[in-house]
Motif scaffolding. Structure first.
Motif, PDB file in Angstrom:
ATOM      1  N   THR A   1     -20.673   5.523  43.791  1.00  0.00           N
ATOM      2  CA  THR A   1     -19.804   6.329  43.145  1.00  0.00           C
ATOM      3  C   THR A   1     -19.429   7.387  43.962  1.00  0.00           C
ATOM      4  O   THR A   1     -18.110   8.019  43.616  1.00  0.00           O
ATOM      5  CB  THR A   1     -20.381   6.813  41.823  1.00  0.00           C
ATOM      6  N   HIS A   2     -19.860   7.685  44.937  1.00  0.00           N
ATOM      7  CA  HIS A   2     -19.265   8.914  45.797  1.00  0.00           C
ATOM      8  C   HIS A   2     -18.438   8.560  46.783  1.00  0.00           C
ATOM      9  O   HIS A   2     -17.679   9.339  47.554  1.00  0.00           O
ATOM     10  CB  HIS A   2     -20.718   9.695  46.238  1.00  0.00           C
ATOM     11  N   ASN A   3     -18.518   7.408  47.132  1.00  0.00           N
ATOM     12  CA  ASN A   3     -17.629   6.613  48.218  1.00  0.00           C
ATOM     13  C   ASN A   3     -16.040   7.013  47.851  1.00  0.00           C
ATOM     14  O   ASN A   3     -15.450   7.067  46.941  1.00  0.00           O
ATOM     15  CB  ASN A   3     -17.882   5.071  48.395  1.00  0.00           C
ATOM     16  N   LEU A   4     -15.372   7.273  49.008  1.00  0.00           N
ATOM     17  CA  LEU A   4     -14.017   7.530  48.847  1.00  0.00           C
ATOM     18  C   LEU A   4     -13.108   6.417  49.041  1.00  0.00           C
ATOM     19  O   LEU A   4     -13.340   5.458  49.743  1.00  0.00           O
ATOM     20  CB  LEU A   4     -13.624   8.385  50.233  1.00  0.00           C
TER      21      LEU A   4
ATOM     22  N   VAL B   1     -12.619  18.526  48.076  1.00  0.00           N
ATOM     23  CA  VAL B   1     -12.496  19.124  46.741  1.00  0.00           C
ATOM     24  C   VAL B   1     -11.232  18.713  45.886  1.00  0.00           C
ATOM     25  O   VAL B   1     -11.439  18.319  44.820  1.00  0.00           O
ATOM     26  CB  VAL B   1     -12.546  20.715  47.014  1.00  0.00           C
ATOM     27  N   GLN B   2     -10.122  18.969  46.577  1.00  0.00           N
ATOM     28  CA  GLN B   2      -8.803  18.461  45.873  1.00  0.00           C
ATOM     29  C   GLN B   2      -9.097  16.721  45.454  1.00  0.00           C
ATOM     30  O   GLN B   2      -8.579  16.487  44.386  1.00  0.00           O
ATOM     31  CB  GLN B   2      -7.654  18.528  46.801  1.00  0.00           C
ATOM     32  N   TYR B   3      -9.707  16.120  46.365  1.00  0.00           N
ATOM     33  CA  TYR B   3      -9.686  14.568  45.926  1.00  0.00           C
ATOM     34  C   TYR B   3     -10.648  14.320  44.794  1.00  0.00           C
ATOM     35  O   TYR B   3     -10.277  13.641  43.897  1.00  0.00           O
ATOM     36  CB  TYR B   3     -10.569  13.794  47.468  1.00  0.00           C
ATOM     37  N   TYR B   4     -11.792  14.930  45.063  1.00  0.00           N
ATOM     38  CA  TYR B   4     -12.609  14.776  43.612  1.00  0.00           C
ATOM     39  C   TYR B   4     -12.251  15.253  42.510  1.00  0.00           C
ATOM     40  O   TYR B   4     -12.442  14.695  41.468  1.00  0.00           O
ATOM     41  CB  TYR B   4     -14.179  15.406  43.982  1.00  0.00           C
ATOM     42  N   LEU B   5     -11.687  16.536  42.524  1.00  0.00           N
ATOM     43  CA  LEU B   5     -10.935  16.986  41.403  1.00  0.00           C
ATOM     44  C   LEU B   5      -9.956  15.934  40.729  1.00  0.00           C
ATOM     45  O   LEU B   5      -9.934  15.927  39.519  1.00  0.00           O
ATOM     46  CB  LEU B   5     -10.251  18.528  41.709  1.00  0.00           C
ATOM     47  N   LYS B   6      -9.052  15.645  41.568  1.00  0.00           N
ATOM     48  CA  LYS B   6      -8.124  14.490  41.115  1.00  0.00           C
ATOM     49  C   LYS B   6      -8.599  13.438  40.415  1.00  0.00           C
ATOM     50  O   LYS B   6      -8.464  12.907  39.196  1.00  0.00           O
ATOM     51  CB  LYS B   6      -7.042  14.170  42.169  1.00  0.00           C
TER      52      LYS B   6
ATOM     53  N   THR C   1      -6.546  21.743  39.048  1.00  0.00           N
ATOM     54  CA  THR C   1      -6.229  21.347  40.270  1.00  0.00           C
ATOM     55  C   THR C   1      -6.877  22.204  41.255  1.00  0.00           C
ATOM     56  O   THR C   1      -6.640  21.958  42.625  1.00  0.00           O
ATOM     57  CB  THR C   1      -4.580  21.837  40.452  1.00  0.00           C
ATOM     58  N   ARG C   2      -7.830  23.181  40.771  1.00  0.00           N
ATOM     59  CA  ARG C   2      -8.252  23.846  42.021  1.00  0.00           C
ATOM     60  C   ARG C   2      -9.690  24.677  41.513  1.00  0.00           C
ATOM     61  O   ARG C   2      -9.850  24.869  40.306  1.00  0.00           O
ATOM     62  CB  ARG C   2      -7.265  25.071  42.744  1.00  0.00           C
ATOM     63  N   VAL C   3     -10.522  25.046  42.575  1.00  0.00           N
ATOM     64  CA  VAL C   3     -11.528  25.991  42.430  1.00  0.00           C
ATOM     65  C   VAL C   3     -11.006  27.642  42.766  1.00  0.00           C
ATOM     66  O   VAL C   3      -9.973  27.564  43.571  1.00  0.00           O
ATOM     67  CB  VAL C   3     -12.675  25.600  43.076  1.00  0.00           C
ATOM     68  N   ASP C   4     -11.613  28.540  42.194  1.00  0.00           N
ATOM     69  CA  ASP C   4     -11.153  29.806  42.786  1.00  0.00           C
ATOM     70  C   ASP C   4     -11.391  30.150  44.047  1.00  0.00           C
ATOM     71  O   ASP C   4     -12.248  29.495  44.738  1.00  0.00           O
ATOM     72  CB  ASP C   4     -11.367  30.840  41.623  1.00  0.00           C
ATOM     73  N   ASP C   5     -11.109  31.046  44.734  1.00  0.00           N
ATOM     74  CA  ASP C   5     -11.388  31.458  46.020  1.00  0.00           C
ATOM     75  C   ASP C   5     -12.650  31.955  46.457  1.00  0.00           C
ATOM     76  O   ASP C   5     -13.066  31.331  47.645  1.00  0.00           O
ATOM     77  CB  ASP C   5     -10.258  32.762  46.486  1.00  0.00           C
TER      78      ASP C   5
ATOM     79  N   MET D   1     -21.709  16.552  46.718  1.00  0.00           N
ATOM     80  CA  MET D   1     -20.143  17.262  46.228  1.00  0.00           C
ATOM     81  C   MET D   1     -19.477  16.499  45.265  1.00  0.00           C
ATOM     82  O   MET D   1     -19.210  16.967  44.102  1.00  0.00           O
ATOM     83  CB  MET D   1     -19.079  17.218  47.439  1.00  0.00           C
ATOM     84  N   ALA D   2     -19.760  15.264  45.253  1.00  0.00           N
ATOM     85  CA  ALA D   2     -19.102  14.430  44.005  1.00  0.00           C
ATOM     86  C   ALA D   2     -19.891  14.723  42.831  1.00  0.00           C
ATOM     87  O   ALA D   2     -19.178  14.896  41.824  1.00  0.00           O
ATOM     88  CB  ALA D   2     -19.353  12.787  44.344  1.00  0.00           C
ATOM     89  N   SER D   3     -21.156  14.726  42.726  1.00  0.00           N
ATOM     90  CA  SER D   3     -21.860  15.181  41.561  1.00  0.00           C
ATOM     91  C   SER D   3     -21.718  16.502  40.988  1.00  0.00           C
ATOM     92  O   SER D   3     -21.419  16.859  39.881  1.00  0.00           O
ATOM     93  CB  SER D   3     -23.497  15.037  42.031  1.00  0.00           C
ATOM     94  N   VAL D   4     -21.500  17.623  42.056  1.00  0.00           N
ATOM     95  CA  VAL D   4     -21.305  18.841  41.494  1.00  0.00           C
ATOM     96  C   VAL D   4     -19.943  19.102  40.948  1.00  0.00           C
ATOM     97  O   VAL D   4     -19.671  19.692  39.966  1.00  0.00           O
ATOM     98  CB  VAL D   4     -21.410  19.759  42.831  1.00  0.00           C
ATOM     99  N   LEU D   5     -18.965  18.350  41.526  1.00  0.00           N
ATOM    100  CA  LEU D   5     -17.517  18.404  40.873  1.00  0.00           C
ATOM    101  C   LEU D   5     -17.380  17.637  39.733  1.00  0.00           C
ATOM    102  O   LEU D   5     -16.653  17.831  38.773  1.00  0.00           O
ATOM    103  CB  LEU D   5     -16.411  18.106  42.060  1.00  0.00           C
ATOM    104  N   GLN D   6     -18.173  16.444  39.662  1.00  0.00           N
ATOM    105  CA  GLN D   6     -18.072  15.607  38.418  1.00  0.00           C
ATOM    106  C   GLN D   6     -18.554  16.438  37.205  1.00  0.00           C
ATOM    107  O   GLN D   6     -17.859  16.503  36.087  1.00  0.00           O
ATOM    108  CB  GLN D   6     -18.883  14.335  38.591  1.00  0.00           C
ATOM    109  N   ARG D   7     -19.622  17.264  37.522  1.00  0.00           N
ATOM    110  CA  ARG D   7     -20.345  17.912  36.530  1.00  0.00           C
ATOM    111  C   ARG D   7     -19.249  19.110  36.012  1.00  0.00           C
ATOM    112  O   ARG D   7     -19.323  19.571  34.773  1.00  0.00           O
ATOM    113  CB  ARG D   7     -21.598  18.655  36.933  1.00  0.00           C
TER     114      ARG D   7
END
Length: 882
Positions: free
Chosen positions: A159-162, A370-375, A386-390, A408-414
């Motif tokens: 599931t983390h594959n690009l 980050v942008q890819y997994y967010l989208k 659309t983003r994480v803060d600085d 990274m995929a798991s962190v951003l999914q959550r």
């Protein structure tokens, strides 16, 4: 034509003809027609109107089904005594499968008329044929279920594959850019490192069908690389199967890979065949291949050498027409996954080995990921983020991502699940502890009061001024106070209070003492006025370690030889000499050249601060990727740079950082961390070990003995001087005797250390210089523990002098009877804890150093014996002299 008797025996063993008389079998043989098919040739292909029934007399036939995309799915294998082709005859339809010879096969063929008139006319054969067809239908259902299970499991793991959109995703614009009239142009990222490494692997391996080894840490995209290699090679139309070795026990794995010899090979369930047989013309990827048992690895090596598959418990081989890809997992921070493969197996992959880089080695991809997994997850969950803060992006850049893309995929999914649309992600992000705050570390700058104090203008100026005034008063007392040692408060504050507290501060506060040192105040004031800009002379930089070590040994010799602990004048001149040295170099050279490269007290501070429980480190990747001005090191018109000539992102040990807090004040990205730690990794992870440091550590280990003797009973050295005078006629001189004792002790220790280093150099396969430079750092905790122990007795046994001196200063009578604030037994228990704790820390650090010197080679406990023996003997001797 095969031998009739052999064929008759073969058919008797088949289920279809199990109860048929021998005479009838002879009639069946006579009614058929013989065909011989060479290996790789088709008997018939799917969709043809080739309506014949076949009995296999010898060899093996593979049945397969065409699938979309041009590939084929293996259905079964037919061995001697087996049969195929009845489906098209019974249903009066075209062939629904492909039939291809795996080996050279002999077939007995029956046309439709003969099939109906000879075979189906026999009631026994007709009944057995019905039973066989029913069993094959059951096998078909089971194979289908197994296939779905494996497919679902594979999807779950990937599931983390690009997907391809990552490699051409346009850059997200900030709000300001979106409002800009020029923002309508599409801005794209440069090609990602992930894309480059996939392309590199594909270009390297796609043109050949040799076995491939992919190694790297978990989540680095090795499975994506394996899939891309498969898609680009000559077997791209064949099947692709990935097997996780950890999910199968060793016996199941061997059967899964190689198959097993069955009692009746007439019809083989495809799931029971070896994967190399099932995936002929395809690719087999073995994930976590390093977990294969040695026997399985040996069998795989034989398979690859002979290019033939031999079943478990079998002898006959089937030609290998599958590509093999091994995927090995490296430990975090190591490249050791392939080391667990047997040498005979790894040799077959050595020229076809590719390592996928971990995410921490290409951090510039992090914003894009980050942008890819967010989208991706916003589309999945119907949100608009659309983003994480600085600050969070800074944490992402600093974090080591031990789980790489998977993590990274798991962190951003959550985070997307918990986050709110149209708001940047911040507190929803939960990461592991970043590198500058490791497993056993905590950033003290998270505490507002500590950060506010260190970032204020008062630090370290105010403490430095206070300590400077304190030393001025001490000097006045030493020069003009009572000559008697027990009555001079300057002497008490210097040796009984000040020096022990400084030794203790090394462990608890690292080199903080250097930042507030009162001896540097005159030089600091001179620089404020003169503002010198001369750089440090190259000679001093080059030989700094040896100069500081020599001055440190000289300082101890002067103190002990002339008993500075009982001499106010000598103590005052020692303080003045160090102060004048700081003043002189501060007047002519910029920043703190004396403290960084020359000060003998700084030499002791630098080494004994390394095992400290406190460290200052920076968010290295924020510094390298987001910082523009590097004002923490360079300074500007409003703030000075680092006084110790050390950029924070290069600081990997406490040796060169004095915790002055200047970088904390200057950094606008909050990149600096002041960590409370339990494991001083710098002792065994030195990036630039210095032989001069180890020389000084070993010398201090030897100096402990005359120092402890002088503190325990100063008369011992005088007695030794008298003994040498009467015994060998040597001049009765305490300085000369001390010099001999000093030299003998240091030479003895250095000789023992050099011998041990030579032995360890041969064991680890390194040069003597490299080994000696590294192992000295392992001794630091023990030597520090010994000096803390002896100074504890000095403080506990002499602190009674301080109130007596104060009373004497105001003209009151003071009772100068010796006293203790702690019993001797209690003191010894604490001393024992200090030395024993230092021994344990040194043993652990030295063990880690040896493993690092081995560079991944096999570690044996006996390799540790020379170093461990030296440390334990030293600890016993220290306890004896306390």
């Amino acid at each position: 034509m095969p031998d009739d008797k052999a064929l008759s025996n073969s058919l008797h063993q088949a289920l279809l003809f199990k109860n048929v008389d021998a005479g009838e079998i002879g009639q069946i043989i006579a009614a058929g027609r013989w065909r011989t098919i060479e290996s790789g040739q088709y008997v018939y292909q799917q969709g043809e109107n080739h309506r014949h029934f076949y009995i296999v007399a010898g060899g093996e036939v593979e049945l397969s089904l065409n699938v979309e995309g041009g590939g084929q799915h293996r259905v079964s294998h037919i061995g001697p005594g087996g049969h195929f082709g009845e489906t098209s005859l019974l249903t009066n339809s075209r062939n629904s499968l492909n039939a291809r010879a795996i080996t050279r096969v002999s077939l007995l063929s029956f046309d439709p008329d003969t099939f109906n008139s000879v075979l189906l006319a026999n009631q026994v054969i007709q009944q057995q044929l019905s039973v066989t067809l029913a069993k094959r239908l059951l096998v078909s259902f089971q194979d289908h279920a197994d296939s779905l299970t494996k497919t679902n499991h594979s999807r779950k793991d990937l599931t983390h594959n690009l997907d391809p959109t990552f490699f051409s995703e346009p850059k997200f614009l900030s709000t300001a850019e979106k409002l800009s009239p020029d923002s309508d142009r599409e801005i794209r990222f440069a090609e990602s490192t992930i894309a480059r490494q996939i392309n590199k692997a594909v270009q390297r391996f796609a043109d050949n069908l040799e076995p491939v080894l992919l190694s790297g840490e978990s989540g680095t995209g090795r499975r994506m690389i394996a899939a891309e290699i498969y898609r680009a090679c000559a077997y791209q139309n064949g099947p692709y199967r990935e097997i996780d070795v950890r999910n199968l026990d060793p016996v199941q794995l061997e059967v899964e890979l190689f198959g097993y010899e069955r009692d009746s090979p007439a019809f083989s369930q495809i799931a029971q065949l070896g994967v190399f047989e099932r995936l002929q013309g395809g690719t087999v990827a073995l994930y976590n291949a390093e977990y294969m048992e040695p026997d399985c690895q040996r069998q795989l090596a034989r398979l690859l050498k002979k290019t033939a598959v031999t079943k478990v418990a079998g002898d006959a081989g089937v030609a290998l027409r599958s590509r093999v890809i091994l995927i090995c997992n490296d430990a975090s921070g190591q490249q050791d996954g392939h080391n667990r493969l047997l040498p005979t197996l790894y040799a077959l992959f050595a020229d076809q080995h590719f390592r996928a880089a971990p995410l921490r080695e290409h951090r510039r991809d992090i914003p894009r990921l980050v942008q890819y997994y967010l989208k991706r997850y916003c589309l999945q969950y119907g949100k608009t983020i659309t983003r994480v803060d600085d600050q969070t992006l800074g944490r992402f850049m600093n974090y080591d991502w031990p789980g790489n893309l998977t993590e990274m995929a798991s962190v951003l999914q959550r985070a997307v699940l918990l986050g709110k649309s149209h708001e940047p992600l911040s507190h929803e992000i939960i990461l592991g502890v970043p590198k500058s705050e490791g497993k056993w570390e905590f950033n003290l700058l998270r505490l507002h009061k500590i950060r506010a104090f260190l970032a204020s203008r008062l630090f370290p100026v105010l403490p430095r001024v206070v300590v400077g005034i304190f030393f001025l008063l001490v000097l006045i007392a030493l020069f003009f106070g009572p000559v008697a040692a027990e009555e001079n408060i300057g002497l008490t504050l210097s040796w009984v209070v000040g020096w022990p507290l400084m030794i203790f501060s090394f462990f608890f506060l690292a080199r903080t003492w250097c930042s507030i040192c009162g001896l540097s105040v005159p030089g600091w004031l001179a620089q404020l006025v003169l503002k010198p800009e001369r750089p440090t002379p190259q000679f001093i930089k080059r030989y700094s370690g040896w100069i500081m070590a020599s001055l440190c040994i000289l300082l101890f010799w002067i103190e002990i030889a002339w008993n500075a602990y009982q001499s106010p004048q000598l103590t005052a001149w020692i303080i003045c000499t160090i102060t004048l040295g700081s003043l002189f170099f501060s007047m002519f050279f910029k920043r703190r050249v004396w403290c960084r490269y020359l000060c003998p007290l700084g030499a002791i501070n630098a080494l004994f601060a390394m095992p400290s429980i406190v460290e200052l480190r920076s968010n290295t990747h924020m510094c390298m990727n987001r910082c523009i001005d590097h004002v923490c090191y360079n300074g500007d018109d409003a703030a000075a740079g680092c006084p110790m000539f050390r950029h924070p992102f290069l600081v990997d040990n406490n040796r060169d950082c004095i915790l002055c807090g200047q970088c904390i004040k200057n950094c606008k990205l909050n990149s600096i961390h002041l960590n409370l730690r339990l494991a001083p990794q710098e002792l065994w992870n030195q990036q630039s070990p210095r032989l001069e440091d180890s020389f000084l550590v070993v010398s201090l280990a030897a100096i402990f003995y005359p120092f402890a003797l002088n503190q325990k009973d100063p008369g011992i050295l005088k007695s030794l001087a008298a003994t040498l005078h009467h015994g060998i006629g040597l001049t009765e001189s305490l300085p000369l005797t001390t010099a001999i004792l000093f030299s003998a002790g240091i030479v003895f220790y250095l000789a023992g250390y050099a011998t041990m280093s030579q032995i360890m150099a041969r064991i680890t396969g390194n040069s003597w210089k490299v080994t000696a430079a590294n192992l000295g750092y392992g001794m630091i905790p023990l030597v520090l523990g010994a000096f803390m122990a002896v100074h504890l007795e000095i403080l506990v046994g002499g602190i009674w002098l301080l109130p007596a001196n104060l009373l004497h200063m105001v003209g009151m009578e003071a009772v100068s009877a010796p006293g203790r604030i702690m019993s001797r037994d209690t003191t010894f228990v604490l001393q024992f804890i200090s030395v024993f704790g230092g021994l344990l820390a040194s043993l652990y650090a030295t063990n880690r150093i040896i493993k690092r010197l081995l560079a991944g080679r096999r570690y044996l406990l006996k390799m540790f014996l020379p170093s461990g023996l030296l440390l334990m003997l030293s600890a016993i001797a220290y306890l004896y002299f306390l």
